[in-house]
Design a protein around this motif. Structure first.
Motif, PDB file in Angstrom:
ATOM      1  N   LEU A   1      -5.533   6.950   6.400  1.00 28.17           N
ATOM      2  CA  LEU A   1      -6.727   6.268   5.899  1.00 28.17           C
ATOM      3  C   LEU A   1      -7.979   6.754   6.616  1.00 28.17           C
ATOM      4  CD1 LEU A   1      -7.672   3.932   4.001  1.00 28.17           C
ATOM      5  CD2 LEU A   1      -7.514   2.437   6.012  1.00 28.17           C
TER       6      LEU A   1
ATOM      7  N   VAL B   1      -9.007   3.324  -2.111  1.00 31.98           N
ATOM      8  CA  VAL B   1      -7.909   4.264  -2.358  1.00 31.98           C
ATOM      9  C   VAL B   1      -6.895   3.686  -3.339  1.00 31.98           C
ATOM     10  CG1 VAL B   1      -5.971   5.491  -1.295  1.00 31.98           C
ATOM     11  CG2 VAL B   1      -8.159   5.341  -0.082  1.00 31.98           C
ATOM     12  N   GLU B   2      -6.468   2.461  -3.097  1.00 31.66           N
ATOM     13  CA  GLU B   2      -5.312   1.923  -3.815  1.00 31.66           C
ATOM     14  C   GLU B   2      -5.597   1.536  -5.257  1.00 31.66           C
ATOM     15  OE1 GLU B   2      -2.070   1.670  -3.199  1.00 31.66           O
ATOM     16  OE2 GLU B   2      -2.358   2.795  -1.352  1.00 31.66           O
TER      17      GLU B   2
ATOM     18  N   SER C   1      -6.122   7.238  10.903  1.00 35.37           N
ATOM     19  CA  SER C   1      -5.016   8.020  10.370  1.00 35.37           C
ATOM     20  C   SER C   1      -3.965   8.242  11.449  1.00 35.37           C
ATOM     21  CB  SER C   1      -5.521   9.374   9.860  1.00 35.37           C
ATOM     22  OG  SER C   1      -4.430  10.220   9.559  1.00 35.37           O
TER      23      SER C   1
ATOM     24  N   ARG D   1      -0.569   7.203   1.795  1.00 36.21           N
ATOM     25  CA  ARG D   1      -1.770   7.770   2.422  1.00 36.21           C
ATOM     26  C   ARG D   1      -2.744   6.696   2.878  1.00 36.21           C
ATOM     27  NH1 ARG D   1      -2.666  13.393  -1.080  1.00 36.21           N
ATOM     28  NH2 ARG D   1      -0.501  13.467  -1.801  1.00 36.21           N
ATOM     29  N   SER D   2      -2.840   5.593   2.153  1.00 36.87           N
ATOM     30  CA  SER D   2      -3.701   4.512   2.651  1.00 36.87           C
ATOM     31  C   SER D   2      -3.055   3.799   3.834  1.00 36.87           C
ATOM     32  CB  SER D   2      -4.031   3.519   1.541  1.00 36.87           C
ATOM     33  OG  SER D   2      -2.901   2.759   1.174  1.00 36.87           O
TER      34      SER D   2
ATOM     35  N   TYR E   1      -3.662  -0.918  11.402  1.00 37.69           N
ATOM     36  CA  TYR E   1      -5.020  -1.136  10.921  1.00 37.69           C
ATOM     37  C   TYR E   1      -5.859  -1.934  11.917  1.00 37.69           C
ATOM     38  CZ  TYR E   1      -3.193  -0.101   6.155  1.00 37.69           C
ATOM     39  OH  TYR E   1      -2.626   0.468   5.034  1.00 37.69           O
TER      40      TYR E   1
ATOM     41  N   ASN F   1       0.838  -1.201   0.000  1.00 35.99           N
ATOM     42  CA  ASN F   1       0.000   0.000   0.000  1.00 35.99           C
ATOM     43  C   ASN F   1       0.870   1.248   0.000  1.00 35.99           C
ATOM     44  OD1 ASN F   1      -2.312  -1.652   0.225  1.00 35.99           O
ATOM     45  ND2 ASN F   1      -2.086  -1.716   2.440  1.00 35.99           N
TER      46      ASN F   1
ATOM     47  N   ILE G   1      -9.135   0.617   2.048  1.00 32.35           N
ATOM     48  CA  ILE G   1      -7.841   0.615   1.350  1.00 32.35           C
ATOM     49  C   ILE G   1      -8.038   0.357  -0.137  1.00 32.35           C
ATOM     50  CG2 ILE G   1      -5.617  -0.552   1.143  1.00 32.35           C
ATOM     51  CD1 ILE G   1      -5.834  -1.166   4.166  1.00 32.35           C
TER      52      ILE G   1
END
Length: 349
Positions: free
Chosen positions: A100, A252-253, A109, A95-96, A326, A92, A249
């Motif tokens: 996140l 975003v990814e 985050s 930012r993720s 996470y 990843n 995730i």
């Protein structure tokens, strides 16, 4: 002693070595009270608005994207905030990994958390990841060190500070430690989360070893939605996460495509160890989830014992697998990291 019995024995007791403090899984709540942050930092968490900005560094022809968050925009003449640079892992982007948003599920985050603790927090997408450009290489650990060499002068220029704390997770912790070996004057305190040293006895490292030839012959690998979900199930402890996290995730990814570089996977499958602990001179905090399939406690303690700086800690997090940031117990990760970074300087004898 077997891996399982050693992990659980070490998880029940503190590991004291030299002047260092180790905290077992059942003892995280017994960490010492929050130390006062030095005059350069904020003593209290801030309730102000979080400010963010994007920057760029160049590694040759490759543009590397940096992302910064802190409470309030920087102002001329203000006391500097302590700097924290976050280094992402294999699958990843920055930012993720560290900024996140998981709708309706609370704070994920790390950048927001440490900005509110009074830090000026930076991260970067490595070569071939996220918003950064790609050289076409496999973005192995050595390449990651070169990325950091390009990025850190940007941070120093923008903040007026040449030294900062580093935090890495998974292969990001290997990148951060490898950087600390070659640029010790840039590193204040170093946090290694989900680190792998030699990888002996670690099931995920054994699985990657089966794919060595693919990683050697291909600079990129598939990282689709199924692969991202597998990060949260492969250690056999999916209950240590909220399954809304991999979905956030994925959202975003996959904007960046379904492939990422192979370099750190090849390094962890074929080239360990990548860091010589005797050359890591900074104070070090090592944090391991008790159910992390990328390492064993014995392997990490071997690294820990060889660190030359007596200012070092080893923390095992309970009910936590490979991705503490996470996890449902991420608050314990924040707590241990905050205490370590805010520790007062040792008094020399």
């Amino acid at each position: 002693m077997t891996e399982s019995s050693a992990d659980h024995t070490l998880a029940r007791r503190a590991i004291l070595k030299g002047a260092s403090l180790g905290v077992g899984a059942g003892l995280v709540s017994a960490l010492t009270a929050q130390a006062q942050i030095s005059a350069a930092g904020a003593a209290q968490a801030s309730d102000g608005a979080i400010w963010s900005a994007e920057y760029w560094a160049k590694k040759g022809d490759v543009a590397l994207n940096l992302w910064r968050k802190r409470v309030g925009a920087p102002k001329a003449g203000e006391p500097p905030l302590p700097l924290l640079f976050l280094v992402h892992g294999s699958s990843n982007s920055a930012r993720s990994s560290y900024d996140l948003t998981v709708p309706g599920k609370g704070e994920y985050s790390l950048m927001n958390v440490f900005a509110r603790y009074g830090y000026d927090v930076w991260t970067m997408d490595h070569d071939g990841y996220g918003h950064s450009g790609s050289s076409g290489n496999n973005s192995d650990v050595a390449s990651g060190v070169e990325d950091l060499k390009a990025a850190v002068p940007v941070v120093a220029r923008e903040t007026g500070q040449a030294k900062m704390h580093f935090y890495g997770t998974s292969s990001g912790s290997i990148r951060a430690a490898a950087y600390a070996q070659v640029e010790p004057d840039r590193v204040d305190r170093l946090v290694l989360v989900a680190f792998t040293y030699k990888g002996a006895g670690a099931p995920e490292i054994a699985n990657r070893a089966k794919q060595i030839e693919f990683y050697r012959n291909n600079n990129r690998r598939k990282r689709d939605a199924a692969m991202i979900r597998s990060i949260f199930t492969r250690d056999g402890h999916a209950s240590s996460y909220d399954m809304a996290v991999p979905e956030a995730i994925i959202a975003v990814e996959l904007k960046f495509g379904e492939e990422v570089p192979t370099g750190t996977y090849l390094d962890m499958a074929a080239n360990l160890p990548l860091v010589d602990p005797k050359k890591v001179l900074a104070p070090v905090l090592m944090i391991r989830g008790i159910q992390d399939g990328n390492s064993t406690t014995e392997d990490l303690i071997d690294f820990f014992r060889q660190l030359p700086n007596g200012d070092r800690q080893f923390v095992i997090l309970p009910h936590t697998a490979h991705s503490p940031g996470y996890s449902n117990n991420r608050h314990l990760l924040w707590y241990a990291t905050r205490n370590f970074l805010a520790a007062p300087a040792a008094v020399a004898s």
